[in-house]
Design a protein around this motif. Structure first.
Motif, PDB file in Angstrom:
ATOM      1  N   GLN A 251      -8.066  -4.863  -9.037  1.00 19.42           N
ATOM      2  CA  GLN A 251      -8.248  -4.367  -7.911  1.00 19.42           C
ATOM      3  C   GLN A 251      -7.314  -3.053  -7.495  1.00 19.42           C
TER       4      GLN A 251
ATOM      5  N   ARG B  52      -7.641   0.890  -6.548  1.00 18.78           N
ATOM      6  CA  ARG B  52      -7.187   1.127  -5.241  1.00 18.78           C
ATOM      7  C   ARG B  52      -6.331   2.402  -5.401  1.00 18.78           C
TER       8      ARG B  52
ATOM      9  N   ALA C 117       0.941  -1.050   0.059  1.00 18.08           N
ATOM     10  CA  ALA C 117      -0.035   0.114   0.096  1.00 18.08           C
ATOM     11  C   ALA C 117       0.816   1.106   0.082  1.00 18.08           C
TER      12      ALA C 117
ATOM     13  N   LYS D  35      -8.216   5.282  -4.020  1.00 18.95           N
ATOM     14  CA  LYS D  35      -8.024   5.410  -2.390  1.00 18.95           C
ATOM     15  C   LYS D  35      -6.629   6.030  -1.997  1.00 18.95           C
TER      16      LYS D  35
ATOM     17  N   GLN E  84     -11.856  -3.027  -2.634  1.00 16.73           N
ATOM     18  CA  GLN E  84     -11.586  -4.215  -2.724  1.00 16.73           C
ATOM     19  C   GLN E  84     -12.953  -5.131  -2.987  1.00 16.73           C
TER      20      GLN E  84
END
Length: 384
Positions: A301, A305, A148, A308, A247
């Protein structure tokens, strides 16, 4: 990993699995099958599905894609796929162009020759660029990040390192959508290396310093904030979901190619400048090639992501902060809400601010000639 040529090669097993899933697709009921009011038009998607099953030839598209100058390398531990084409002219300027979601490096296919060899397309050889088009991590042929924290800011650092590997100490940046954010981060964090940045979008996360000690909002700026809020309330469901719970959405999109197509096609229909008929601007083959790249990557995904990651690392500025590299912006009429020049000039040194006659969110795909001319015009006085 040294820089090496790359060839896109989807396996027969991947193609067989895709076709089986398409044949077993189950479409939901629709109160208005011919309407986009509630989301993707059911009748449109049925026609797209029929074309995908019976007429779309991935191998033809793959052969075409593999005619592009593709490479793969590793930058700071992240494998990156990119196009790299050198310009034809006297001292071409290095330029990194970044795509966004739900696009890919293929958005730049028609733009590439217009920038690398302008003399062959009605332009001046003095405006030539060495063009690098990386695939965002987790998009197209770039593997997904393994941890991440990889937002547009970290991607900008990857691009700076990639350009260094290619021998470019200073270079220009260009982008729309997420690519605009990457380009703005390049201009902000790597100012000595950036000749200038040209954008065809201003990211919604960009916020100049406001409040005490700052200039009051102008009427145009207040209007922009109102339009942005209205867009978020009426058209922003995709962004809210991708920037909070990517997700959950990824389970559906990674399992159903038709679901993935519905999610992506809605945005092309809403954001492309077309006369209420998307096919007049983008063919089914063009749409399906983009969708198939997302499907075959297996990284849905990661592509979601990034929203985010960018929400957690927004493009905000401290009072008094200025970004020195010159900025140019081209506004296309069907673009998402765009701010007035003053909003951007609160932080950036805006050298060019132009309105195009036609085009939307996917400018390089829709109007490559207009975008190429704008990029050339912006960087022309910055050469040398």
């Amino acid at each position: 990993m040294p820089i090496r040529p790359f060839t896109l090669a989807v396996t027969d097993a991947q193609l067989s699995d895709l076709h089986q899933r398409l044949r077993n697709s189950r479409l939901p009921d629709a109160l208005k099958p011919d309407s986009w009011e509630d989301g993707t038009n059911s009748a449109f998607l049925q026609r797209l599905l029929e074309h995908w099953c019976n007429h779309f030839d991935w191998r033809d598209q793959e052969r075409r894609i593999n005619q592009l100058p593709q490479f793969m390398t590793e930058v700071n531990g992240q494998a990156i796929h990119f196009l790299h084409q050198r310009g034809k002219g006297h001292k071409p300027m290095p330029l990194v162009i970044t795509h966004g979601w739900p696009g890919s490096f293929l958005e730049m296919e028609q733009l590439l020759p217009l920038l690398t060899d302008p003399a062959a397309h009605g332009g001046d050889a003095a405006d030539a660029f060495d063009v690098v088009v990386p695939s965002l991590p987790g998009y197209g042929c770039s593997p997904a990040p393994t941890q991440a924290g990889i937002s547009s800011r970290q991607i900008a650092a990857l691009w700076k390192a990639l350009m260094g590997q290619l021998g470019y100490g200073r270079f220009g940046a260009q982008g729309g959508d997420i690519g605009a954010g990457v380009s703005m981060w390049l201009a902000r964090d790597h100012q000595p290396q950036i000749i200038g940045a040209h954008l065809n979008y201003i990211p919604g996360s960009y916020r100049p310093p406001l409040g005490a000690g700052q200039d009051a909002l102008s009427e145009k700026e207040q209007d922009f904030l109102g339009r942005s809020s209205h867009f978020a309330a009426t058209e922003g469901a995709y962004a809210a979901l991708q920037s909070t719970k990517p997700q959950t959405l990824a389970f559906a999109l990674a399992d159903s190619p038709l679901g993935l197509a519905a999610w992506i096609v809605e945005k092309f229909h809403a954001w492309v400048d077309h006369p209420d008929d998307l096919e007049q601007v983008l063919s089914f083959d063009t749409l399906l090639t983009d969708i198939a790249l997302y499907w075959f990557s297996g990284n849905v995904q990661a592509s979601l992501r990034l929203y985010k990651e960018n929400r957690q690392n927004p493009l905000t500025f401290k009072p008094g902060e200025r970004v020195a590299p010159p900025l140019g912006v081209t506004l296309f009429p069907k673009e998402l809400p765009m701010p007035p020049r003053s909003w951007v000039a609160r932080v950036f040194d805006v050298h060019r601010w132009e309105h195009a006659a036609h085009g939307g969110h996917f400018a390089a795909l829709e109007q490559p000639q207009i975008l190429a001319e704008e990029v050339r015009a912006f960087f022309r006085p910055l050469r040398g």
